[in-house]
Design a protein around this motif. Structure first.
Motif, PDB file in Angstrom:
ATOM      1  N   GLU A 282       1.028  -1.140   0.133  1.00  0.00           N
ATOM      2  CA  GLU A 282       0.228  -0.135  -0.106  1.00  0.00           C
ATOM      3  C   GLU A 282       0.921   1.262   0.066  1.00  0.00           C
ATOM      4  O   GLU A 282       2.133   1.358   0.826  1.00  0.00           O
ATOM      5  N   PHE A 283       0.601   2.227  -0.968  1.00  0.00           N
ATOM      6  CA  PHE A 283       1.159   3.596  -0.985  1.00  0.00           C
ATOM      7  C   PHE A 283       0.471   4.609  -0.465  1.00  0.00           C
ATOM      8  O   PHE A 283      -0.829   4.765  -0.653  1.00  0.00           O
ATOM      9  N   TYR A 284       1.057   5.512   0.449  1.00  0.00           N
ATOM     10  CA  TYR A 284       0.635   6.631   1.176  1.00  0.00           C
ATOM     11  C   TYR A 284       1.183   7.646   0.935  1.00  0.00           C
ATOM     12  O   TYR A 284       2.635   7.623   0.686  1.00  0.00           O
ATOM     13  N   ALA A 285       0.779   8.948   1.215  1.00  0.00           N
ATOM     14  CA  ALA A 285       1.447  10.231   1.165  1.00  0.00           C
ATOM     15  C   ALA A 285       2.826  10.157   2.075  1.00  0.00           C
ATOM     16  O   ALA A 285       2.604   9.547   3.314  1.00  0.00           O
ATOM     17  N   SER A 286       3.778  10.712   1.676  1.00  0.00           N
ATOM     18  CA  SER A 286       5.077  10.870   2.634  1.00  0.00           C
ATOM     19  C   SER A 286       4.749  11.423   3.920  1.00  0.00           C
ATOM     20  O   SER A 286       5.206  11.136   5.096  1.00  0.00           O
ATOM     21  N   SER A 287       3.529  12.231   3.904  1.00  0.00           N
ATOM     22  CA  SER A 287       3.330  13.065   5.012  1.00  0.00           C
ATOM     23  C   SER A 287       2.626  12.125   6.209  1.00  0.00           C
ATOM     24  O   SER A 287       2.623  12.293   7.300  1.00  0.00           O
ATOM     25  N   TYR A 288       2.355  10.824   5.724  1.00  0.00           N
ATOM     26  CA  TYR A 288       1.672   9.803   6.638  1.00  0.00           C
ATOM     27  C   TYR A 288       2.674   8.754   6.765  1.00  0.00           C
ATOM     28  O   TYR A 288       2.968   8.227   7.950  1.00  0.00           O
ATOM     29  N   VAL A 289       3.292   8.431   5.667  1.00  0.00           N
ATOM     30  CA  VAL A 289       4.414   7.156   6.020  1.00  0.00           C
ATOM     31  C   VAL A 289       5.649   7.787   6.789  1.00  0.00           C
ATOM     32  O   VAL A 289       6.055   7.064   7.690  1.00  0.00           O
ATOM     33  N   ASN A 290       5.986   9.019   6.491  1.00  0.00           N
ATOM     34  CA  ASN A 290       7.329   9.231   7.238  1.00  0.00           C
ATOM     35  C   ASN A 290       7.048  10.261   8.593  1.00  0.00           C
ATOM     36  O   ASN A 290       7.981  10.488   9.246  1.00  0.00           O
ATOM     37  N   LYS A 291       5.675  10.258   8.623  1.00  0.00           N
ATOM     38  CA  LYS A 291       5.455  11.118  10.105  1.00  0.00           C
ATOM     39  C   LYS A 291       6.179  10.095  11.073  1.00  0.00           C
ATOM     40  O   LYS A 291       5.711   9.121  11.663  1.00  0.00           O
ATOM     41  N   PRO A 292       7.060  10.621  11.987  1.00  0.00           N
ATOM     42  CA  PRO A 292       7.654  10.124  13.214  1.00  0.00           C
ATOM     43  C   PRO A 292       6.821   9.304  14.100  1.00  0.00           C
ATOM     44  O   PRO A 292       7.198   7.996  14.607  1.00  0.00           O
ATOM     45  N   THR A 293       5.655   9.798  14.466  1.00  0.00           N
ATOM     46  CA  THR A 293       4.901   9.226  15.448  1.00  0.00           C
ATOM     47  C   THR A 293       4.162   7.806  14.702  1.00  0.00           C
ATOM     48  O   THR A 293       3.729   7.089  15.509  1.00  0.00           O
ATOM     49  N   ASN A 294       3.874   7.926  13.445  1.00  0.00           N
ATOM     50  CA  ASN A 294       3.486   6.931  12.772  1.00  0.00           C
ATOM     51  C   ASN A 294       4.376   5.836  12.690  1.00  0.00           C
ATOM     52  O   ASN A 294       4.019   4.521  12.876  1.00  0.00           O
ATOM     53  N   ILE A 295       5.582   6.048  12.328  1.00  0.00           N
ATOM     54  CA  ILE A 295       6.553   5.201  12.245  1.00  0.00           C
ATOM     55  C   ILE A 295       6.893   4.407  13.583  1.00  0.00           C
ATOM     56  O   ILE A 295       7.255   3.332  13.725  1.00  0.00           O
ATOM     57  N   ALA A 296       6.829   5.192  14.717  1.00  0.00           N
ATOM     58  CA  ALA A 296       7.074   4.529  15.937  1.00  0.00           C
ATOM     59  C   ALA A 296       6.083   3.651  16.360  1.00  0.00           C
ATOM     60  O   ALA A 296       5.970   3.127  17.389  1.00  0.00           O
ATOM     61  N   LYS A 297       4.743   3.716  15.551  1.00  0.00           N
ATOM     62  CA  LYS A 297       3.543   2.782  16.069  1.00  0.00           C
ATOM     63  C   LYS A 297       3.945   1.294  15.746  1.00  0.00           C
ATOM     64  O   LYS A 297       3.272   0.539  16.094  1.00  0.00           O
ATOM     65  N   ASN A 298       5.259   1.380  14.795  1.00  0.00           N
ATOM     66  CA  ASN A 298       5.443  -0.092  14.604  1.00  0.00           C
ATOM     67  C   ASN A 298       6.521  -0.353  15.677  1.00  0.00           C
ATOM     68  O   ASN A 298       7.640   0.291  15.869  1.00  0.00           O
ATOM     69  N   ASP A 299       6.471  -1.417  16.516  1.00  0.00           N
ATOM     70  CA  ASP A 299       7.156  -1.922  17.353  1.00  0.00           C
ATOM     71  C   ASP A 299       8.526  -2.716  16.680  1.00  0.00           C
ATOM     72  O   ASP A 299       8.325  -2.938  15.607  1.00  0.00           O
ATOM     73  N   ASN A 300       9.672  -2.520  17.337  1.00  0.00           N
ATOM     74  CA  ASN A 300      10.994  -3.073  16.550  1.00  0.00           C
ATOM     75  C   ASN A 300      11.093  -2.649  15.211  1.00  0.00           C
ATOM     76  O   ASN A 300      11.633  -3.203  14.418  1.00  0.00           O
ATOM     77  N   MET A 301      11.037  -1.260  15.133  1.00  0.00           N
ATOM     78  CA  MET A 301      11.296  -0.504  13.920  1.00  0.00           C
ATOM     79  C   MET A 301      12.863  -0.363  13.732  1.00  0.00           C
ATOM     80  O   MET A 301      13.541   0.254  14.571  1.00  0.00           O
ATOM     81  N   ILE A 302      13.264  -0.801  12.592  1.00  0.00           N
ATOM     82  CA  ILE A 302      14.605  -0.741  12.307  1.00  0.00           C
ATOM     83  C   ILE A 302      14.889   0.177  10.836  1.00  0.00           C
ATOM     84  O   ILE A 302      14.405  -0.134   9.804  1.00  0.00           O
ATOM     85  N   ALA A 303      15.347   1.458  11.058  1.00  0.00           N
ATOM     86  CA  ALA A 303      15.385   2.173  10.088  1.00  0.00           C
ATOM     87  C   ALA A 303      16.900   2.302   9.741  1.00  0.00           C
ATOM     88  O   ALA A 303      17.965   2.431  10.559  1.00  0.00           O
ATOM     89  N   ILE A 304      17.185   1.725   8.457  1.00  0.00           N
ATOM     90  CA  ILE A 304      18.413   1.745   7.928  1.00  0.00           C
ATOM     91  C   ILE A 304      18.810   2.869   6.684  1.00  0.00           C
ATOM     92  O   ILE A 304      18.211   2.793   5.812  1.00  0.00           O
ATOM     93  N   ASN A 305      19.697   3.806   7.201  1.00  0.00           N
ATOM     94  CA  ASN A 305      19.846   4.919   6.385  1.00  0.00           C
ATOM     95  C   ASN A 305      21.766   5.225   6.184  1.00  0.00           C
ATOM     96  O   ASN A 305      22.316   4.553   6.817  1.00  0.00           O
ATOM     97  N   SER A 306      21.924   5.800   5.355  1.00  0.00           N
ATOM     98  CA  SER A 306      23.475   6.055   5.020  1.00  0.00           C
ATOM     99  C   SER A 306      23.982   7.649   5.045  1.00  0.00           C
ATOM    100  O   SER A 306      23.077   8.225   5.475  1.00  0.00           O
ATOM    101  N   ALA A 307      25.193   7.688   4.852  1.00  0.00           N
ATOM    102  CA  ALA A 307      25.633   9.036   5.357  1.00  0.00           C
ATOM    103  C   ALA A 307      26.875   9.055   4.306  1.00  0.00           C
ATOM    104  O   ALA A 307      27.555   8.370   3.638  1.00  0.00           O
ATOM    105  N   LEU A 308      27.359  10.491   4.281  1.00  0.00           N
ATOM    106  CA  LEU A 308      28.656  10.824   3.476  1.00  0.00           C
ATOM    107  C   LEU A 308      29.738  10.732   4.425  1.00  0.00           C
ATOM    108  O   LEU A 308      30.881  10.367   3.994  1.00  0.00           O
ATOM    109  N   GLU A 309      29.290  11.208   5.549  1.00  0.00           N
ATOM    110  CA  GLU A 309      30.363  11.100   6.579  1.00  0.00           C
ATOM    111  C   GLU A 309      29.811  11.268   8.274  1.00  0.00           C
ATOM    112  O   GLU A 309      28.813  11.838   8.210  1.00  0.00           O
ATOM    113  N   VAL A 310      30.652  10.522   9.048  1.00  0.00           N
ATOM    114  CA  VAL A 310      30.088  10.718  10.422  1.00  0.00           C
ATOM    115  C   VAL A 310      31.419  11.232  11.366  1.00  0.00           C
ATOM    116  O   VAL A 310      32.530  10.479  11.049  1.00  0.00           O
ATOM    117  N   ASP A 311      30.807  12.129  12.279  1.00  0.00           N
ATOM    118  CA  ASP A 311      32.284  12.482  13.172  1.00  0.00           C
ATOM    119  C   ASP A 311      32.152  11.692  14.203  1.00  0.00           C
ATOM    120  O   ASP A 311      31.432  10.991  14.539  1.00  0.00           O
TER     121      ASP A 311
END
Length: 613
Positions: A282-311
């Motif tokens: 199912e596809f939804y608007a980013s304002s819904y899918v990416n809303k942090p409080t909606n994301i947090a409604k999933n227990d054991n949520m694993i977010a995998i993101n990348s970076a250009l550098e980390v200090d």
């Protein structure tokens, strides 16, 4: 029944110079519609084109159209857009993906028109935004003028992806395939990162991931997991194999259970066919899918993101290389924030340890001048490179620096330690930088399941200073007496630092740890000290009382023997109190022989390693 389509756009009746126009993006840019506008643009100037990541031929950003269009992008991508931003002909507007829609609704970026790419209408008149719902749906809902390219190649996707034909003010019919982005080949570096990230994912977790080698490698190593769920801003080809393997069931999700939830897809035709009329995605608007409080409604949520550098404090740079803006904030902060407040959630930043053919470290003492922090040091729980997993949550600056130096490329570790010592982020007595045990291979972390509990065997390292101190103070007097042959009263931070700062290419020190999120406890330690004059080593180990008798010492000793044999060491020795029967038994089970001793209180044991070399 026949569905009447709106008329073709008469651009001079619909638009005027200086207006702001939203363009649908990602893999579903309405190229033919934009070309029709360009072809009929006589008399127009200074039209602001607003969009997110736009793939394919971003012709509107070319130098030849600089008087006609001014590009304003939320995410830099595509050769022409990047060149236009670099040359100052286009603007980059940083914004969390979850909040872009608010710019349309509150008038900050009020829209005069929206250009979108949609499927042909169904029998009820509904067209689908297909692979790109994201911010397109928000733009459609907050603009009175919607112009569409009706395209049979746009898949019909489930969820909130539909726009009724009556909502369109004008349209053209033009069929053109969605932009394809083929999965990149997975190299050895990405394989190793993927393996480490996969170790952090428990069965039943819900995943968010991006595009590229590292997400592809990670998903590859998750195919044997069970009951995974997906709540991710984007989907790529890698999810097809993961879903077909049976690893994804979505049944344990606590938000939209049973469904894969996303907002856009980027991949090959195979992926676009896979999502077409697929009721499980199912596809939804980013304002819904990416809303942090909606994301947090999933227990054991694993977010995998990348970076250009980390200090070395954990600050993440993801949208710029120095003063040069490279990409965008996108949904990284949304998902890092959501995962960090999810029950059992884990925000993970995964990146190669180096860039430019290993000439530049991506783990840096301080961020490059001009670069901006996308994700703050307070949000990051894990940083993963091909050299391991750095656990940062709840760690001091000293501990963070040592954790991150450990996962940096080995040739940069000494310099990184030297730099942080200048700022007193680590104490004066921290002289050695972390080293790997070559004999353990590319993956320096081994998962163990002991009597139903999950543990990890890995090298001891300088970041374990406080953990080893806690391990020492957990021992009873009896354990200390048997291990040290006396009753030591103190384990200072300096002494602990000395014990965990090991040159693993000469000596070897291993530990078995239990890790729950960022909570790490050492449960057993085994080590040997090398004596070059005799080409021999002396081994010792100690186990936390609560886990004695579970085979941890046996596992450590077996691994130490294997390392010593691979190094061509001739003998391994051990000195044990005569009343420490369990330890003597473990050594003898591994082939150690007792030597005659003049001291009846001690037993000397020796293993001839040459016998099986």
């Amino acid at each position: 029944m026949d569905i009447a389509l709106p008329e073709k756009p008469d651009w001079h009746k619909l638009l005027k110079s200086g207006c702001r126009v939203f363009v649908g993006g990602h893999a579903s840019v309405p190229y033919a519609l934009i070309q029709d506008l360009i072809d009929n643009s006589r008399g127009f100037s200074d039209i602001e084109l607003v969009h997110g990541l736009a793939l394919g031929d971003t012709r509107w950003a070319r130098e030849e159209h600089r008087q006609l269009f001014k590009v304003n992008t939320f995410f830099i991508g595509g050769q022409e857009v990047r060149r236009a931003v670099d040359e100052g002909r286009a603007d980059y507007t940083p914004c969390f993906l979850s909040e872009v829609s608010s710019l349309f609704t509150d008038g900050t970026l009020a829209l005069d028109a929206v250009l979108i790419n949609v499927s042909p209408p169904d029998e009820f008149g509904y067209c689908s935004l297909g692979a790109s719902v994201d911010i397109c749906m928000s733009a459609v809902r907050h603009c009175d003028l919607v112009i569409a390219q009706i395209n049979k190649h746009v898949p019909r996707t489930a969820g909130h992806s539909y726009v009724h034909i009556d909502e369109l003010n004008a349209c053209i019919e033009h069929d053109e395939p969605l932009t394809e982005v083929l999965p990149p080949p997975i190299d050895n570096q990405a394989e190793r990162i993927g393996q480490y990230v996969a170790m952090l994912v428990e069965n039943g977790a819900t995943l968010q991931f991006g595009i590229g080698k590292i997400p592809s490698a990670t998903l590859k190593y998750l195919c044997k997991h069970k009951d995974l769920g997906i709540h991710s801003e984007m989907l790529t080809d890698s999810i097809i194999e993961l879903i077909e393997s049976g690893a994804v069931t979505n049944r344990n999700k606590t938000f939209h259970p049973g469904k894969t939830v996303t907002s856009f897809a980027i991949g090959s035709r195979r992926l676009y066919d896979f999502i077409d009329n697929n009721p499980h995605i199912e596809f939804y608007a980013s304002s819904y899918v990416n809303k942090p409080t909606n994301i947090a409604k999933n227990d054991n949520m694993i977010a995998i993101n990348s970076a250009l550098e980390v200090d070395l404090t954990g600050q993440v740079v993801a949208d710029s290389i120095g003063h040069d803006f490279y990409s965008g904030i996108g949904g990284q902060v949304d998902f890092v924030s959501g995962a960090s407040i999810s029950k059992g959630g884990k925000p993970i930043i995964a990146l190669p340890s180096t860039a430019k053919n290993e000439t530049v470290s991506r783990i840096v003492p301080s961020i490059t001048e001009g670069a901006g922090v996308v994700t703050s040091r307070g949000n990051v729980h894990y940083v993963v490179t091909e050299y391991g997993v750095a656990s940062l949550k709840g760690k001091s600056i000293r501990e963070r620096a040592l954790e991150l130096i450990r996962v940096a490329h080995p040739k940069f570790r000494a310099h990184l330690l030297e730099e942080v010592r200048k700022h007193y982020w680590v104490p004066h007595y921290q002289e050695k930088y972390p080293t790997d045990i070559p004999e353990l291979g590319a993956i320096q972390l081994q998962k163990l399941v002991i009597q139903g509990e999950t543990f990890y065997l890995r090298p001891l390292n300088p970041a374990d200073e406080r953990r080893l101190q806690e391990f020492f103070y957990s021992h009873t007097k009896e354990t200390l007496r048997l291990r040290y042959n006396y009753d030591p009263k103190q384990m200072s931070r300096e002494k602990s630092c000395n014990l965990v700062s090991v040159d693993q290419k000469t000596d070897a020190a291993l530990c078995i740890v239990r890790q729950d999120g960022s909570r790490i406890a050492i449960h057993a330690v085994g080590r040997f000290y090398y004596y070059p004059e005799d080409n021999a080593c002396e081994a010792a180990f100690v186990t936390r009382e609560t886990h004695q008798g579970k085979g941890m010492a046996t596992r450590l000793l077996a691994k130490l023997i294997d390392i010593a044999r691979q190094r061509g060491i001739n003998f391994m020795m051990a000195y044990v109190r005569a009343d420490n029967k369990p330890m003597i038994t473990i050594f003898e089970q591994h082939g150690f022989k007792r030597k005659r001793s003049d001291d009846p209180s001690d037993v000397e044991l020796v293993l001839d390693l040459r016998e099986q070399q």
